[in-house]
Motif scaffolding. Sequence first.
Motif, PDB file in Angstrom:
ATOM      1  N   VAL A  68       0.638  -1.258   0.035  1.00 16.06           N
ATOM      2  CA  VAL A  68      -0.144   0.008  -0.008  1.00 16.06           C
ATOM      3  C   VAL A  68       0.869   1.182  -0.186  1.00 16.06           C
ATOM      4  O   VAL A  68       1.971   1.190   0.580  1.00 16.06           O
ATOM      5  CB  VAL A  68      -0.880   0.033   1.188  1.00 16.06           C
ATOM      6  N   ASP A  69       0.464   2.460  -0.675  1.00 15.59           N
ATOM      7  CA  ASP A  69       1.215   3.417  -0.350  1.00 15.59           C
ATOM      8  C   ASP A  69       0.934   4.204   0.745  1.00 15.59           C
ATOM      9  O   ASP A  69       0.015   3.800   1.656  1.00 15.59           O
ATOM     10  CB  ASP A  69       0.621   4.300  -1.760  1.00 15.59           C
ATOM     11  N   PRO A  70       1.485   5.379   1.097  1.00 16.17           N
ATOM     12  CA  PRO A  70       1.095   5.991   2.527  1.00 16.17           C
ATOM     13  C   PRO A  70      -0.361   6.361   2.686  1.00 16.17           C
ATOM     14  O   PRO A  70      -0.736   6.392   3.807  1.00 16.17           O
ATOM     15  CB  PRO A  70       1.887   7.377   2.429  1.00 16.17           C
ATOM     16  N   ARG A  71      -1.202   6.573   1.704  1.00 14.34           N
ATOM     17  CA  ARG A  71      -2.679   6.775   1.985  1.00 14.34           C
ATOM     18  C   ARG A  71      -3.345   5.708   1.854  1.00 14.34           C
ATOM     19  O   ARG A  71      -4.457   5.576   1.780  1.00 14.34           O
ATOM     20  CB  ARG A  71      -2.879   7.777   0.695  1.00 14.34           C
ATOM     21  N   MET A  72      -2.799   4.472   2.141  1.00 13.71           N
ATOM     22  CA  MET A  72      -3.392   3.125   2.162  1.00 13.71           C
ATOM     23  C   MET A  72      -3.976   2.578   1.045  1.00 13.71           C
ATOM     24  O   MET A  72      -4.713   1.777   0.974  1.00 13.71           O
ATOM     25  CB  MET A  72      -4.461   3.069   3.421  1.00 13.71           C
ATOM     26  N   LYS A  73      -3.646   3.110  -0.096  1.00 12.58           N
ATOM     27  CA  LYS A  73      -4.086   2.712  -1.425  1.00 12.58           C
ATOM     28  C   LYS A  73      -3.377   1.596  -1.940  1.00 12.58           C
ATOM     29  O   LYS A  73      -2.157   1.620  -2.035  1.00 12.58           O
ATOM     30  CB  LYS A  73      -3.982   3.736  -2.577  1.00 12.58           C
ATOM     31  N   ASP A 133     -12.561   5.743  -1.325  1.00  7.03           N
ATOM     32  CA  ASP A 133     -11.456   6.557  -1.451  1.00  7.03           C
ATOM     33  C   ASP A 133     -10.102   5.900  -1.699  1.00  7.03           C
ATOM     34  O   ASP A 133      -8.971   6.199  -1.694  1.00  7.03           O
ATOM     35  CB  ASP A 133     -10.868   7.313  -0.180  1.00  7.03           C
ATOM     36  N   ASP A 134     -10.232   4.516  -2.499  1.00  9.05           N
ATOM     37  CA  ASP A 134      -9.347   3.594  -2.971  1.00  9.05           C
ATOM     38  C   ASP A 134      -8.666   3.089  -1.592  1.00  9.05           C
ATOM     39  O   ASP A 134      -7.480   2.713  -1.898  1.00  9.05           O
ATOM     40  CB  ASP A 134      -8.445   4.548  -3.753  1.00  9.05           C
ATOM     41  N   ARG A 135      -8.894   3.157  -0.596  1.00  5.31           N
ATOM     42  CA  ARG A 135      -8.251   2.516   0.535  1.00  5.31           C
ATOM     43  C   ARG A 135      -8.520   1.039   0.988  1.00  5.31           C
ATOM     44  O   ARG A 135      -9.611   0.621   0.617  1.00  5.31           O
ATOM     45  CB  ARG A 135      -8.253   3.434   1.894  1.00  5.31           C
TER      46      ARG A 135
END
Lengths: 431, 431
Positions: free
Chosen positions: B159-164, B221-223
């Motif tokens: 995951v990226d820092p935004r949890m995506k 939100d794509d998380r």
Amino acid sequence: VDADADEVVEDLVDPLHPADVAHLIEQLDDKDRKEFLRVWPGGIEGEVISELDDNLREEVIDSLDEEELAEAVRDLDSDDVVDLIEDLDDEQTEAVLEALDDSDRALVEQALTYPEESAGRHMQVELVRGPEHWTVGDAIDFLRSDVELPEQFYHIILVDPRMKPVGYVTLGRILSSDRKTPLKELEEDSFRTFNVEQDVEEVAQAINHYHMITAPVVDDDDRLIGVITIDDAMAFLEEEAEEDILRLAGVGEGSLSDRVIETTKNRFPWLAVNLATAILASLVIAMFEETLSGLVALAILMPIVASMGGNAGTQSLTVAVRALATRDLTDANVWRVVRREVLVGLVNGIIFAVVMGAVGYFWFGNLTLAYVIGAAMVINLAVAGLAGTGVPIILEKLGIDPALASGAFVTTVTDVVGFFAFLGLAALWLL
Amino acid sequence: VDADADEVVEDLVDPLHPADVAHLIEQLDDKDRKEFLRVWPGGIEGEVISELDDNLREEVIDSLDEEELAEAVRDLDSDDVVDLIEDLDDEQTEAVLEALDDSDRALVEQALTYPEESAGRHMQVELVRGPEHWTVGDAIDFLRSDVELPEQFYHIILVDPRMKPVGYVTLGRILSSDRKTPLKELEEDSFRTFNVEQDVEEVAQAINHYHMITAPVVDDDDRLIGVITIDDAMAFLEEEAEEDILRLAGVGEGSLSDRVIETTKNRFPWLAVNLATAILASLVIAMFEETLSGLVALAILMPIVASMGGNAGTQSLTVAVRALATRDLTDANVWRVVRREVLVGLVNGIIFAVVMGAVGYFWFGNLTLAYVIGAAMVINLAVAGLAGTGVPIILEKLGIDPALASGAFVTTVTDVVGFFAFLGLAALWLL
């Protein structure tokens, strides 16, 4: 797909998953498909071929030259090559086998010696195994060494010195444990093995039933020779359910991309059987020619009794066929299920007898006619419950696929009984 | 199951897989089942309940006291608890929710806010994720730390820092790579994500189509908020195929362990619809009362035309319903498929017209009667092809489940057209 669009095709198809490319090819009509295959640069990939509908595989393989075919099959796992070969004619089989290197060819030829629909035909031989005394560290060192690993694997199967599988460990357990932990301590409960000659549908059902990811396959000496993975089992069960649905409807094999002639041929046998049973029913009607010419209301009402019986019979037989396929209907509960279906037929028969008796009475103003259609309805719906469960159970015992053959038998029974009961009672009571 | 057999039961059931225990309970009749639940020491396990048929769950849960229920549900994954709750009444739901600890209860309540049949309802929230910059070593250290891991997992989702979620890596790749390798380099091609509100059947089909093991689920939100695993997808697709088969046969919901009354109720609506359509067909016959009383041969032969049309229609509609369910029938090929089915109906119609014309001629020695039945056969089989594909396609566009409703419409069409064409042509040509 336009003729001068080579590059467009390449740009479009390149980023797609092989399963999507196969789906795209299936959706094209004959002309477009030929064009598509012609302009496809470098020839189709093996994975796309193995995702294609059976009936298109031959066509696509024919469109490849020897080198392209060799290229295509070389990337496939052994089970995919076997699956591919099963549908080809001898000449194409030869071409595919020649395209493989020696060790792969030996594996595929070995798999082809097992019975069709057996675990051996559908297993992949690429797997990861280790001796039962290994620790987590041993396993990690082995996996990190130069050894050739399967594309996808989710367990390490533990084997004894005679190569008999004794348990398996998920990779998650290995990764989350200390290097010194013996794999023996991490074994899964769900472990069980399957014989190479076992019906692959049974193996797939066991995988679903026990939530297994990997099913180890052993030979008659209990030695580990392959695995069936959950993704293959899932695809297999989907195909089987699909086949059952189509067989129940008398469609047999066949896919949406078949042509008119193939489809007509596939549908023909079931319609022919149905014609024979419909004529049989007509012969029953003809026995009551005199009764019929005495009262035209009988001709008007008689299809209703047959139709209700046919529908009730189809309900019971569908439940029975699926319960047999999923092993829910067993010797332990067979009598309970048959009794239930007959009772359900009786209860619904009585309800619809009242309804239809009332309709018949108000329509034709004949009370005896109302009794006749009511009684015929009860008889036919109870018989429908009996035939709807009995026929598939007997066919299964005789080794005949109940999904394929039950429909014709059950409708014959409900048509014949429906017409006979209705017209026979009319002959007795009305005239 | 005998009353004084507590210990025997314990010894028998203990070594069994929960799925087998559930299967055993399903096979018992009412009396034995009550007895079995009564003598089972310590109360039934959660996993057994979640493997049970829906209709037995309520009964089994009712047999547990509060403490046993709490014990049972506490071991289950969040998705299994949600699945369990969906079938319970409010009071039982309350009891199950109270049995959970706070964090689990919050998860389950969250899942219940998503639409039925959505990915959110069926996902498990237990998963393993890591930041995209991790190396193999980072992942192994994380997994070996004290963190709580899911029972089963096969991927680490990056995951990226935004949890995506941006990709995933199989545990096999991690285990076979050097500690310093960045996970980014080991990512799988098959990676794709699914929205939490997406139809879970679509997700399951994608898992099958792309041979995925883990399907990451994201919110708007794509998380990353959960995963659907292949074993759940497999069980789900099996259930869906099962439902489609039963719906096509007018059986609706229901299982082999239902009682007579429930089963009668389930079967009733379809039989009622069939009665209405059969009466409609009889009204068509009644329009030709005079024709019928003029020639009793018409009454004898007329069910054949209707029956052949019904069968051909069922063949076409089954193919169409399944092709719609598997997304093989799309806007791109709909006209080709409809055209094919009509042509198949025409060709088979002509063949059976010749056969049936000959039978009719030799039976009744009336050449015009042979022409009548032949022409009616061609008309009805072509119409069967058209209605068999047209009806499910239109129902699907209207948002009505074609598996459930197509059968009644199509048989109505083939009955009405069959009787009308046969008796109408007879009225024109024969009398």
